[in-house]
Design a protein around this motif. Structure first.
Motif, PDB file in Angstrom:
ATOM      1  N   PHE A 108       0.826  -1.203   0.000  1.00 34.33           N
ATOM      2  CA  PHE A 108       0.000   0.000   0.000  1.00 34.33           C
ATOM      3  C   PHE A 108       0.873   1.272   0.000  1.00 34.33           C
ATOM      4  O   PHE A 108       0.603   2.213  -0.745  1.00 34.33           O
ATOM      5  N   ASP A 109       1.895   1.253   0.851  1.00 31.81           N
ATOM      6  CA  ASP A 109       2.793   2.420   0.911  1.00 31.81           C
ATOM      7  C   ASP A 109       3.467   2.659  -0.432  1.00 31.81           C
ATOM      8  O   ASP A 109       3.596   3.811  -0.893  1.00 31.81           O
ATOM      9  N   PHE A 110       3.932   1.574  -1.079  1.00 33.51           N
ATOM     10  CA  PHE A 110       4.580   1.695  -2.390  1.00 33.51           C
ATOM     11  C   PHE A 110       3.583   2.196  -3.439  1.00 33.51           C
ATOM     12  O   PHE A 110       3.912   3.043  -4.284  1.00 33.51           O
ATOM     13  N   LYS A 111       2.375   1.683  -3.355  1.00 32.74           N
ATOM     14  CA  LYS A 111       1.331   2.080  -4.299  1.00 32.74           C
ATOM     15  C   LYS A 111       1.027   3.574  -4.192  1.00 32.74           C
ATOM     16  O   LYS A 111       0.850   4.255  -5.220  1.00 32.74           O
ATOM     17  N   MET A 112       1.006   4.108  -2.967  1.00 33.66           N
ATOM     18  CA  MET A 112       0.712   5.533  -2.780  1.00 33.66           C
ATOM     19  C   MET A 112       1.800   6.434  -3.376  1.00 33.66           C
ATOM     20  O   MET A 112       1.540   7.594  -3.686  1.00 33.66           O
ATOM     21  N   ASN A 113       3.036   5.874  -3.516  1.00 30.65           N
ATOM     22  CA  ASN A 113       4.112   6.663  -4.133  1.00 30.65           C
ATOM     23  C   ASN A 113       3.787   7.008  -5.580  1.00 30.65           C
ATOM     24  O   ASN A 113       4.357   7.955  -6.148  1.00 30.65           O
ATOM     25  N   TYR A 114       2.868   6.239  -6.185  1.00 30.07           N
ATOM     26  CA  TYR A 114       2.546   6.443  -7.599  1.00 30.07           C
ATOM     27  C   TYR A 114       1.093   6.895  -7.805  1.00 30.07           C
ATOM     28  O   TYR A 114       0.831   7.764  -8.634  1.00 30.07           O
ATOM     29  N   LEU A 115       0.168   6.299  -7.022  1.00 28.99           N
ATOM     30  CA  LEU A 115      -1.249   6.589  -7.254  1.00 28.99           C
ATOM     31  C   LEU A 115      -1.869   7.508  -6.202  1.00 28.99           C
ATOM     32  O   LEU A 115      -3.038   7.871  -6.310  1.00 28.99           O
ATOM     33  N   GLY A 116      -1.091   7.870  -5.181  1.00 24.52           N
ATOM     34  CA  GLY A 116      -1.585   8.803  -4.181  1.00 24.52           C
ATOM     35  C   GLY A 116      -1.727  10.202  -4.756  1.00 24.52           C
ATOM     36  O   GLY A 116      -1.308  10.493  -5.891  1.00 24.52           O
ATOM     37  N   LYS A 117      -2.308  11.113  -3.954  1.00 23.95           N
ATOM     38  CA  LYS A 117      -2.534  12.484  -4.430  1.00 23.95           C
ATOM     39  C   LYS A 117      -1.233  13.186  -4.802  1.00 23.95           C
ATOM     40  O   LYS A 117      -1.212  14.049  -5.683  1.00 23.95           O
ATOM     41  N   THR A 118      -0.167  12.808  -4.099  1.00 22.10           N
ATOM     42  CA  THR A 118       1.139  13.423  -4.400  1.00 22.10           C
ATOM     43  C   THR A 118       2.073  12.437  -5.091  1.00 22.10           C
ATOM     44  O   THR A 118       3.282  12.662  -5.145  1.00 22.10           O
ATOM     45  N   GLY A 119       1.524  11.348  -5.603  1.00 20.98           N
ATOM     46  CA  GLY A 119       2.339  10.326  -6.247  1.00 20.98           C
ATOM     47  C   GLY A 119       2.830  10.731  -7.633  1.00 20.98           C
ATOM     48  O   GLY A 119       2.408  11.752  -8.214  1.00 20.98           O
ATOM     49  N   SER A 120       3.706   9.898  -8.176  1.00 23.43           N
ATOM     50  CA  SER A 120       4.351  10.201  -9.463  1.00 23.43           C
ATOM     51  C   SER A 120       3.358  10.290 -10.615  1.00 23.43           C
ATOM     52  O   SER A 120       3.466  11.173 -11.485  1.00 23.43           O
TER      53      SER A 120
END
Length: 342
Positions: A28-40
């Protein structure tokens, strides 16, 4: 922009390929790095304003395809992790049912069953037969034949569970006495045990509880016969020193009616917390069968008389075994039940 998109895709693929045993939290943490509001990937969408107008449709589609691909990849990985965790849990909790148990506790009769058996043995020794009527009863047998018509105020004493207008969950086992008198001529000596139902619940009441009712009908039966029978019951059920006391009361199906008290077996009548300092404990209701009840059953009240009595088995069990809350009897707590092993 296209190069950034490709790099993100490679980063995600490489990370998931290398980390086969990642936890769901780490995923989940890795996923947020890309799909989160501030992700890539979210940052790529925000950077669309810097893309030339003529390239925006193509780049927008590439970003959208990347997001869709990433969401699917992460969803597949999460499902894979769930299956692996479930398999590990099943493996750790596996039980070999063919192996012998570490301990085996023998069962025992419930205190209510013990009391029921003891009471039946007591009255069977005095010539009583056993009759068990239906738990779903007709209004006629539960009320009307017992001198409790539809407008009788005694109905207010019992908050009854009606199934239909004419059928109900019986509120008393007295209905069994009517069935016996309808089908058998005196002399009658019958004991009627069973479950009864009333809308009441607290430390001393339960919506379902057990009653034991007795009936004797013959020529020349008097209140003295009732007193003598209850004296014998009290001595057998509790101690040889137990005494009974009759107090005037009211029941629509008996006249005269009495409440029956026992001398407190805990203090011998001196007064204690169990008897609330009086030396006596109320145990059952009884009386001479009302003439109208005998007439309803086709028994001539000028030729025959009788007495009836009724007791709650839970109350007997609570008194006999020192249980101060009726609800304990229905919780199936092993700590309580194992105290009744032989």
């Amino acid at each position: 922009m296209k190069e950034n998109i490709e790099n993100i895709k490679n980063e995600i693929s490489l990370y998931l390929a290398v980390n086969n045993h990642i936890s769901r939290k780490d995923l989940f943490d890795f996923k947020m790095n890309y799909l989160g509001k501030t992700g890539s990937i979210s940052a790529l969408s925000k950077g669309m304003r810097d893309v030339p107008a003529e390239q925006r449709p193509e780049v927008g589609k590439l970003i959208s395809d990347l997001r869709t691909w990433a969401e699917q990849v992460f969803a597949d990985k999460e499902e894979q992790i769930k299956k692996a965790e479930l398999a590990a849990r099943y493996a750790s909790e596996r039980i070999d049912v063919t192996m012998p148990a570490q301990f085996r506790e023998t069962g025992t009769l419930h205190p209510i069953s013990l009391v029921k058996k003891e009471i039946i043995d007591c009255f069977a020794g005095m010539g009583f037969e056993i009759f068990e009527g239906p738990e779903i009863e007709k209004d006629y047998y539960n009320f009307q034949a017992l001198n409790i018509p539809a407008d009788h105020p005694a109905r207010d004493m019992q908050d009854t569970f009606f199934v239909t207008e004419d059928f109900l969950l019986r509120s008393q086992t007295s209905s069994g006495q009517i069935r016996v008198m309808e089908n058998k001529r005196p002399p009658i000596k019958v004991l009627s045990p069973g479950r009864v139902y009333r809308s009441d619940s607290d430390a001393t009441h339960s919506p379902m509880f057990h009653q034991m009712e007795g009936l004797v009908v013959d020529k020349g039966i008097t209140l003295c016969d009732l007193k003598g029978l209850l004296d014998e019951f009290a001595r057998k059920m509790f101690t040889s020193e137990t005494k009974t006391r009759l107090r005037p009361s009211y029941f629509p199906f008996t006249e005269p009616s009495v409440e029956v008290d026992l001398s407190c077996h805990n203090c011998g009548g001196k007064g204690c917390r169990i008897c609330k300092g009086t030396g006596w404990i109320e145990i059952l209701g009884a009386g001479m069968v009302n003439r109208k009840v005998l007439e309803n059953c086709g028994v001539d009240p000028d030729e025959y008389t009788g007495f009836a009595f009724g007791m709650g088995l839970e109350r007997i069990a609570m008194i006999k075994y020192g249980i101060n809350d009726m609800r304990y009897l229905f919780e199936n707590d092993v700590r309580l039940l194992k105290q009744f092993k032989d």
